[in-house]
Write an enzyme that holds these catalytic residues in place. Sequence first.
Site, short mmCIF file in Angstrom:
data_model
loop_
_atom_site.label_atom_id
_atom_site.label_comp_id
_atom_site.label_asym_id
_atom_site.label_seq_id
_atom_site.Cartn_x
_atom_site.Cartn_y
_atom_site.Cartn_z
N ARG A 101 0.89 -1.18 0.00
CA ARG A 101 0.00 0.00 0.00
C ARG A 101 0.92 1.21 0.00
NH1 ARG A 101 -5.54 1.26 3.22
NH2 ARG A 101 -6.19 -0.17 1.57
N ARG A 291 -14.03 -8.75 1.43
CA ARG A 291 -12.60 -8.49 1.27
C ARG A 291 -11.79 -9.73 1.68
NH1 ARG A 291 -10.44 -3.46 0.86
NH2 ARG A 291 -8.63 -4.74 0.33
N1 CP Z 1 -11.45 -0.34 1.71
C1 CP Z 1 -10.20 -0.39 2.24
O1 CP Z 1 -9.20 -0.61 1.53
O2 CP Z 1 -10.16 -0.19 3.57
P1 CP Z 1 -8.85 -0.02 4.48
O3 CP Z 1 -8.23 1.29 4.12
O4 CP Z 1 -9.34 -0.09 5.87
O5 CP Z 1 -7.89 -1.14 4.14
N1 NVA Z 2 -9.88 6.81 -1.75
C1 NVA Z 2 -9.56 6.29 -0.45
C2 NVA Z 2 -9.84 4.83 -0.38
C3 NVA Z 2 -9.58 4.20 0.97
C4 NVA Z 2 -9.86 2.72 0.98
C5 NVA Z 2 -8.10 6.60 -0.12
O1 NVA Z 2 -7.25 6.44 -1.00
O2 NVA Z 2 -7.82 7.03 1.01
#
Ligand code: CP
Ligand code: NVA
Length: 305
Positions: A101, A291
């Site tokens: 991430r 998920r």
């Molecule tokens: N929807 C999603 O990716 O949630 P998190 O940021 O909690 O992982």
């Molecule tokens: N658009 C949001 C999605 C979080 C799951 C972000 O990038 O913070």
Amino acid sequence: MIKKDLVSILDIRNDFSEIVNMGLKFKRSRYQTSPLVEGRSMGMIFEKSSTRTRVSLETAMYQLGGNALYLNPSDMQMGRGETVEDTSRVLSGMLDIITYRAFSHENVVKLAKYSSVPVINALDNQEHPLQMIADFMTIAEKKGEFQGKKFSYVGDGNNMVNSLVLTCAMTGMDISIGTPKNHMPDQSFIEKAKKIARETGSTVTLTDKPGEAVESADIIYTDVWVSMGEEKQREEKEKDLRPFQVNSELVKNAKKDYIFMHCLPAHRGLEVTDEVADSINSVIFQEAENRLHSAKAAIVYLLSN
Ligand code: CP
Ligand code: NVA
């Protein structure tokens, strides 16, 4: 054997339905292990916060018979200047799969390029492909066929809508996107999606009128107005996006049996009201549970290549 990555949803375009179906199968047999995962390890680099993605990936690895390591860049040498390229080569010598991430899409691409094992994009500034598998599992459960349904996205033109527009086009769903003119999605994703939509017989439309976007919708989807890393734009976005709130008035334009979706976390009172998020039409917690099952499908799919 060529390793496969999941950096963009387009990486799994040809196998998307198969992966969604695999997720639905994992849901029916929750504690089934997989010989492809037993004894395998996943490294999870998270530069940003996470609840669903982290918990689903860690739990998926555990339930499938493998293990997962949560790697916080500030505890790694990456946080002290070790390059993404070197980190990738080192980690892929020890691990079987890596999730990342990241703030920057380019870094996810780089990690995948230098890794000898599959890399999963666990959300970056451009896309969130893992979320798509869970979302389309949820749509399959609630609505059956994708082809010909109307999907409406209302809110900020962000990373979520980039992945959603591509996935709708891939699956033959018509998508209508309602955003203010100054927060429209990245044009390059719209162009790519329109090209795919021509092949699947679906449509991609953009409007700055939220009521028009949700007209006769089967699915209404929204996301936070301020994504992680965009905190400086909070004041401007909260002002510009106010008319795009998903509330009881707006959803009157949709079909009676529409479903409300949100990748979560929700900022209640901003992009969505409690009344809609907790309504009978809302499937947000089913979507969140998916998920876990979709993470298993993605992991098994990538490790089987
Ligand atoms: N929807 C999603 O990716 O949630 P998190 O940021 O909690 O992982
Ligand atoms: N658009 C949001 C999605 C979080 C799951 C972000 O990038 O913070």
